[in-house]
Scaffold this motif. Structure first.
Motif, PDB file in Angstrom:
ATOM      1  N   GLY A  77       0.794  -1.216   0.000  1.00  0.00           N
ATOM      2  CA  GLY A  77       0.000   0.000   0.000  1.00  0.00           C
ATOM      3  C   GLY A  77       0.828   1.267   0.000  1.00  0.00           C
ATOM      4  N   THR A  78       0.108   2.379  -0.028  1.00  0.00           N
ATOM      5  CA  THR A  78       0.746   3.696  -0.010  1.00  0.00           C
ATOM      6  C   THR A  78       0.080   4.595   1.023  1.00  0.00           C
ATOM      7  OG1 THR A  78      -0.721   4.469  -1.771  1.00  0.00           O
ATOM      8  CG2 THR A  78       1.427   3.585  -2.447  1.00  0.00           C
ATOM      9  N   SER A  79      -0.620   3.991   1.993  1.00  0.00           N
ATOM     10  CA  SER A  79      -1.302   4.791   3.006  1.00  0.00           C
ATOM     11  C   SER A  79      -1.320   4.039   4.328  1.00  0.00           C
ATOM     12  CB  SER A  79      -2.744   5.103   2.568  1.00  0.00           C
ATOM     13  OG  SER A  79      -3.518   3.916   2.494  1.00  0.00           O
ATOM     14  N   LEU A  80      -1.703   4.762   5.367  1.00  0.00           N
ATOM     15  CA  LEU A  80      -1.913   4.201   6.703  1.00  0.00           C
ATOM     16  C   LEU A  80      -3.395   4.350   7.019  1.00  0.00           C
ATOM     17  CD1 LEU A  80       1.057   6.020   8.459  1.00  0.00           C
ATOM     18  CD2 LEU A  80       1.015   3.620   7.727  1.00  0.00           C
ATOM     19  N   VAL A  81      -4.020   3.307   7.529  1.00  0.00           N
ATOM     20  CA  VAL A  81      -5.436   3.366   7.879  1.00  0.00           C
ATOM     21  C   VAL A  81      -5.552   3.474   9.398  1.00  0.00           C
ATOM     22  CG1 VAL A  81      -7.659   2.172   7.783  1.00  0.00           C
ATOM     23  CG2 VAL A  81      -6.053   1.970   5.876  1.00  0.00           C
ATOM     24  N   ILE A  82      -6.305   4.457   9.866  1.00  0.00           N
ATOM     25  CA  ILE A  82      -6.504   4.648  11.306  1.00  0.00           C
ATOM     26  C   ILE A  82      -7.513   3.616  11.797  1.00  0.00           C
ATOM     27  CG2 ILE A  82      -7.316   6.243  13.093  1.00  0.00           C
ATOM     28  CD1 ILE A  82      -6.372   8.537  11.227  1.00  0.00           C
ATOM     29  N   THR A  83      -7.077   2.740  12.727  1.00  0.00           N
ATOM     30  CA  THR A  83      -7.956   1.703  13.265  1.00  0.00           C
ATOM     31  C   THR A  83      -8.468   2.038  14.664  1.00  0.00           C
ATOM     32  OG1 THR A  83      -6.055   0.442  14.084  1.00  0.00           O
ATOM     33  CG2 THR A  83      -6.894  -0.120  11.881  1.00  0.00           C
ATOM     34  N   ASP A  84      -7.795   2.967  15.355  1.00  0.00           N
ATOM     35  CA  ASP A  84      -8.263   3.408  16.671  1.00  0.00           C
ATOM     36  C   ASP A  84      -7.611   4.748  16.998  1.00  0.00           C
ATOM     37  OD1 ASP A  84      -9.801   3.063  19.051  1.00  0.00           O
ATOM     38  OD2 ASP A  84      -7.989   2.506  20.141  1.00  0.00           O
ATOM     39  N   ILE A  85      -8.326   5.566  17.759  1.00  0.00           N
ATOM     40  CA  ILE A  85      -7.796   6.855  18.212  1.00  0.00           C
ATOM     41  C   ILE A  85      -7.835   6.851  19.727  1.00  0.00           C
ATOM     42  CG2 ILE A  85      -8.048   9.372  18.138  1.00  0.00           C
ATOM     43  CD1 ILE A  85      -9.583   8.951  15.458  1.00  0.00           C
ATOM     44  N   GLY A  86      -6.658   6.749  20.315  1.00  0.00           N
ATOM     45  CA  GLY A  86      -6.547   6.738  21.771  1.00  0.00           C
ATOM     46  C   GLY A  86      -6.107   8.093  22.292  1.00  0.00           C
ATOM     47  N   PRO A  87      -5.757   8.153  23.568  1.00  0.00           N
ATOM     48  CA  PRO A  87      -5.287   9.419  24.138  1.00  0.00           C
ATOM     49  C   PRO A  87      -4.046   9.929  23.396  1.00  0.00           C
ATOM     50  CG  PRO A  87      -5.713   7.808  25.855  1.00  0.00           C
ATOM     51  CD  PRO A  87      -5.808   7.078  24.550  1.00  0.00           C
ATOM     52  N   GLY A  88      -4.010  11.225  23.134  1.00  0.00           N
ATOM     53  CA  GLY A  88      -2.858  11.803  22.452  1.00  0.00           C
ATOM     54  C   GLY A  88      -3.230  13.027  21.647  1.00  0.00           C
ATOM     55  N   ALA A  89      -2.293  13.437  20.798  1.00  0.00           N
ATOM     56  CA  ALA A  89      -2.407  14.688  20.060  1.00  0.00           C
ATOM     57  C   ALA A  89      -3.610  14.718  19.119  1.00  0.00           C
ATOM     58  CB  ALA A  89      -1.123  14.946  19.274  1.00  0.00           C
ATOM     59  N   VAL A  90      -3.904  13.614  18.454  1.00  0.00           N
ATOM     60  CA  VAL A  90      -5.020  13.625  17.493  1.00  0.00           C
ATOM     61  C   VAL A  90      -6.342  13.797  18.232  1.00  0.00           C
ATOM     62  CG1 VAL A  90      -6.274  12.263  15.779  1.00  0.00           C
ATOM     63  CG2 VAL A  90      -3.772  12.317  15.741  1.00  0.00           C
ATOM     64  N   ARG A  91      -6.546  13.043  19.294  1.00  0.00           N
ATOM     65  CA  ARG A  91      -7.804  13.172  20.043  1.00  0.00           C
ATOM     66  C   ARG A  91      -7.952  14.578  20.617  1.00  0.00           C
ATOM     67  NH1 ARG A  91      -9.319   8.999  24.700  1.00  0.00           N
ATOM     68  NH2 ARG A  91      -9.787   7.654  22.932  1.00  0.00           N
TER      69      ARG A  91
END
Length: 135
Positions: A77-91
């Motif tokens: 592939g050429t991408s990353l798929v987000i499977t979970d968003i835990g505590p951190g900068a994105v949340r």
């Protein structure tokens, strides 16, 4: 000549299958990626439901905290798929990023999934080029 280039050579430009498109169903099967792959392997004629991606970018200043993302990818592939968003900068800083979104570029750079991971790890602030399936 593989099926996608063969298909693209005989259809109008707006009906061509493009890199990054989401295949939502194969021959009426839409319940899982495994089922889609099996349907592709079992038939010589395929009817696909394809959706163009919604593309957007997101700037995230990590402020020395982890991104908080669980990611999945294919070696080819050429991408990353987000499977979970835990505590951190994105949340904390990008609440509208969703599970299932794809990371296509990091700070304007595309690459293999391993390269994308390295770009994220080596930067304190990142501009993520992303795509989302809207169906």
């Amino acid at each position: 000549n593989t099926p996608v280039p063969r298909h693209n050579s005989v259809v109008a430009k707006e009906n061509q299958i493009l890199p990054g498109d989401y295949i939502k169903a194969v021959n009426g099967i839409s319940n899982s990626a495994t089922a889609l792959a099996e349907a592709v392997m079992q038939r010589t004629t395929l009817q696909l439901v394809v959706q163009r991606p919604y593309c957007f970018s997101m700037r995230i200043d990590r402020a020395h905290e982890p991104m908080g993302l669980d990611l999945n990818y294919s070696e080819k592939g050429t991408s990353l798929v987000i499977t979970d968003i835990g505590p951190g900068a994105v949340r904390r800083r990008a609440k509208h990023v969703l599970v299932g979104d794809r990371i296509l570029t990091v700070n304007g750079l595309a690459g293999t999934p391993e390269q994308l991971l390295m770009y994220i790890k080596n930067a304190n602030a990142v501009e993520l080029g992303m795509s989302r399936c809207l169906l």
